[in-house]
Design an enzyme around this catalytic site. Structure first.
Site, PDB file in Angstrom:
ATOM      1  N   THR A 488       0.849  -1.191   0.000  1.00 10.30           N
ATOM      2  CA  THR A 488       0.000   0.000   0.000  1.00 10.30           C
ATOM      3  C   THR A 488       0.881   1.236   0.000  1.00 10.30           C
ATOM      4  OG1 THR A 488      -1.704   1.242   1.202  1.00 10.30           O
ATOM      5  CG2 THR A 488      -0.233  -0.138   2.529  1.00 10.30           C
ATOM      6  N   HIS A 545       1.665 -11.949  13.819  1.00 10.54           N
ATOM      7  CA  HIS A 545       2.687 -12.467  14.736  1.00 10.54           C
ATOM      8  C   HIS A 545       2.517 -13.977  14.980  1.00 10.54           C
ATOM      9  CE1 HIS A 545       5.983 -12.250  17.342  1.00 10.54           C
ATOM     10  NE2 HIS A 545       5.635 -11.249  18.123  1.00 10.54           N
TER      11      HIS A 545
END
Length: 575
Positions: A488, A545
């Protein structure tokens, strides 16, 4: 309003008791867990009774309103599902009123019902069914199983050429036009506007036109009335007379009844105007005839009216500019037309919001950032961009350099190019890069497939092509599917850095900040520290994560930083 939808909520009545309504004129707005849509009236007449109040729920098939001649003696009950949604309803209860749940494709209806649905009746006067080629809902992407018919560009009786746009369809991913696979006359429309259709289901019948000629000649008397009322309502003052004149050549070849229904549904070249758009234009004093529609088929959208409002506001300060030039002052604040207003959340915003919330709730997300010196890339780009554009037919922006470094990093650290599937991890064998694009309709993410197989020029061409089609609303569903990693370009709006949300089921998204020139401590050839003006950028990586540790993220970003600061792209640029 969809296979799994059993009820809807009446969010707003567009008509009140005593108001008149035309065939196909929006009557109320209904909301479900899948879509917000307008329900058109199946008949013309006067609102005699509203049976379901705003914010109340109604089951599919329930009566919503009674429409009659205004005397209150009898009327037509409008059900909550759109015309054609319940194929088992009888079509002969004209004496008790017409229910929106009745099937328009059932056996020929009585003479009393004909004006309400004459444009979509496929059967001829003798009861024979229309014959011709079936137009089916095409596959609109790998994961798309159904779409919503948002607008018919042709009516029953209209002619259509091969590959000419026939209707507009909306899915969770994209709005697109469906072209006709054959040339001929539209004999039958199977799926009404705002109804859902599964992939492979029949949308319309296109044939020689023999079956459409009989019903077109029947309603000789009602056709003028059906045509004049919407024309007076839809067209601005002073423009109702030329409209029939423009339709005259087409009407000479086709029967008048389908054309009248076309006018009613608002599918003329002027474009269908929603009540929200009409209200916005009226409040601002904007003549809709002067607004150029940018929607599919020339439809006037809310953004078109807002641009007209802004243009109108900017005209006044421009007229007084000479007098103001003598005394400079702060620029006038451009106040948005949305200030102090309310509107329904667009479908694309709902979809984006739902997916982002699901992603945040289903992942352990965090963001890591590094700062990169792009001075060498900036110098290379300045030297090569003109020859590159002439040779490759694409602009050489900074994004191809960043994307190539990211793709090489994904090959080296495949944890960032993976998917969690239950208790398994899938490391993808190709790098399919989603490229977030900011458009008028909202955020879309077209995908560069097999980006790892492309050189710098190939990436630049793909970026230019997909970006241009995203801005022009020309993407197809397959353009938006299959991403394994996303980039992005937050910096295109001037932002230094951001914390983007990872789009599930991907495990990483890379953000690129704006490039700024500022003083930086650098080492010269002798190893001494000096201060120099450099082109600096932040790269920031959000990741899941559960799959990616902080060390993995740091190594990936450090790889990109080293690749970009070395600037070894001369071979790719022919330098």
């Amino acid at each position: 309003l969809g296979e799994s939808v059993t009820e809807g909520t009446v969010t707003r009545w567009l008509k009140a008791v005593g108001d008149t309504v035309e065939v196909d004129e929006p009557l109320l707005e209904v909301s479900t867990d899948k879509v917000d849509t307008e329900i058109p009236s199946p008949v013309a007449g006067t609102i005699e009774k509203i049976l379901v109040e705003e914010d109340d729920d109604a089951e599919v098939g329930a009566d919503l309103v009674v429409i009659g001649d205004g005397s209150g003696a009898s009327g037509a009950d409008a059900g909550s599902d759109d015309a054609g949604a319940a194929a088992d309803e009888p079509a002969a209860d004209a004496s008790e009123g017409e229910d929106l749940a009745s099937d328009e494709t059932a056996a020929p209806s009585t003479e009393q019902e004909t004006p309400a649905g004459e444009a979509e009746k496929p059967a001829d006067s003798s009861g024979g069914a229309a014959s011709g080629e079936e137009v089916t809902m095409p596959a609109l992407g790998e994961s798309v199983t159904e779409g919503t018919v948002t607008r018919w560009l042709k009516a029953v009786g209209d002619t259509v050429e091969v590959d000419e746009p026939l209707l507009e369809v909306s899915t969770d991913k994209v709005d697109t036009e469906i072209p006709s696979p054959v040339a001929g006359t539209v004999l039958e429309i199977r799926v009404s506007e705002d109804d859902d259709a599964e992939v492979g289901s029949v949308l319309a019948i296109v044939g020689s036109g023999a079956a459409a000629s009989a019903p077109a000649e029947q309603p000789a008397a009602p056709a003028p009335a059906a045509q004049e009322a919407p024309a007076a309502q839809e067209a601005p003052a002073g423009e109702s007379a030329p409209e029939p004149a423009e339709q005259a050549p087409a009407a000479a070849e086709q029967a008048p009844a389908p054309k009248a229904a076309d006018s009613v549904s608002g599918a003329e070249s002027s474009g269908y105007v929603t009540p929200l758009v009409r209200k916005l234009a009226n409040e601002a004093g904007i003549d809709l005839a002067s607004v150029q529609g940018t929607g599919l088929g020339g439809r006037i959208r809310k953004q078109d009216v807002q641009q007209a409002i802004e243009a109108q506001k900017s005209a006044a300060p421009a007229a007084s500019a000479p007098a103001a030039s003598a005394a400079p002052s702060a620029p006038a604040v451009q106040v948005s037309s949305l200030r102090g207003t309310e509107e329904k959340m667009p479908r694309i915003r709902k979809v984006i919001g739902q997916r982002m919330m699901e992603s945040l709730q289903g992942m352990a997300q965090l963001t890591t950032a590094v700062e990169v010196d792009l001075t060498r890339i900036a110098k290379l780009r300045a030297r090569a961009k003109d020859d590159f554009a002439a040779r490759e037919g694409a602009k050489l922006t900074f994004l191809p350099f960043l994307m190539m470094a990211a793709v090489e990093g994904l090959k080296t650290y495949p944890q960032l190019n993976s998917t969690i599937d239950g208790d398994k991890v899938i490391y993808h064998g190709s790098e399919n890069i989603g490229m977030a694009a900011d458009t008028e309709r909202g955020l879309v993410v077209p995908v560069i497939k097999n980006a790892g197989d492309l050189n710098l020029a190939g990436l630049a061409r793909q970026i230019g092509d997909l970006g241009g089609r995203a801005k022009g609303n020309k993407l197809v569903p397959d353009d938006l599917a299959g991403a394994t990693f996303t980039i992005t370009n937050t910096g295109s709006g001037g932002a230094l850095w951001d914390t983007p949300i990872v789009p599930a089921p991907q495990v990483g998204i890379l953000g690129t900040g704006t490039i700024t020139k500022r003083p930086v401590v650098v080492q010269n050839a002798e190893g001494d520290d000096t201060i120099a003006i450099r082109s600096m950028m932040y790269l920031f990586l959000s990741y899941d994560h559960r799959m990616v540790d902080g060390g993995d993220a740091a190594r990936f970003l450090t790889f990109m930083k080293k690749r970009l600061e070395e600037g070894a792209f001369e071979g790719e640029l022919g330098l």
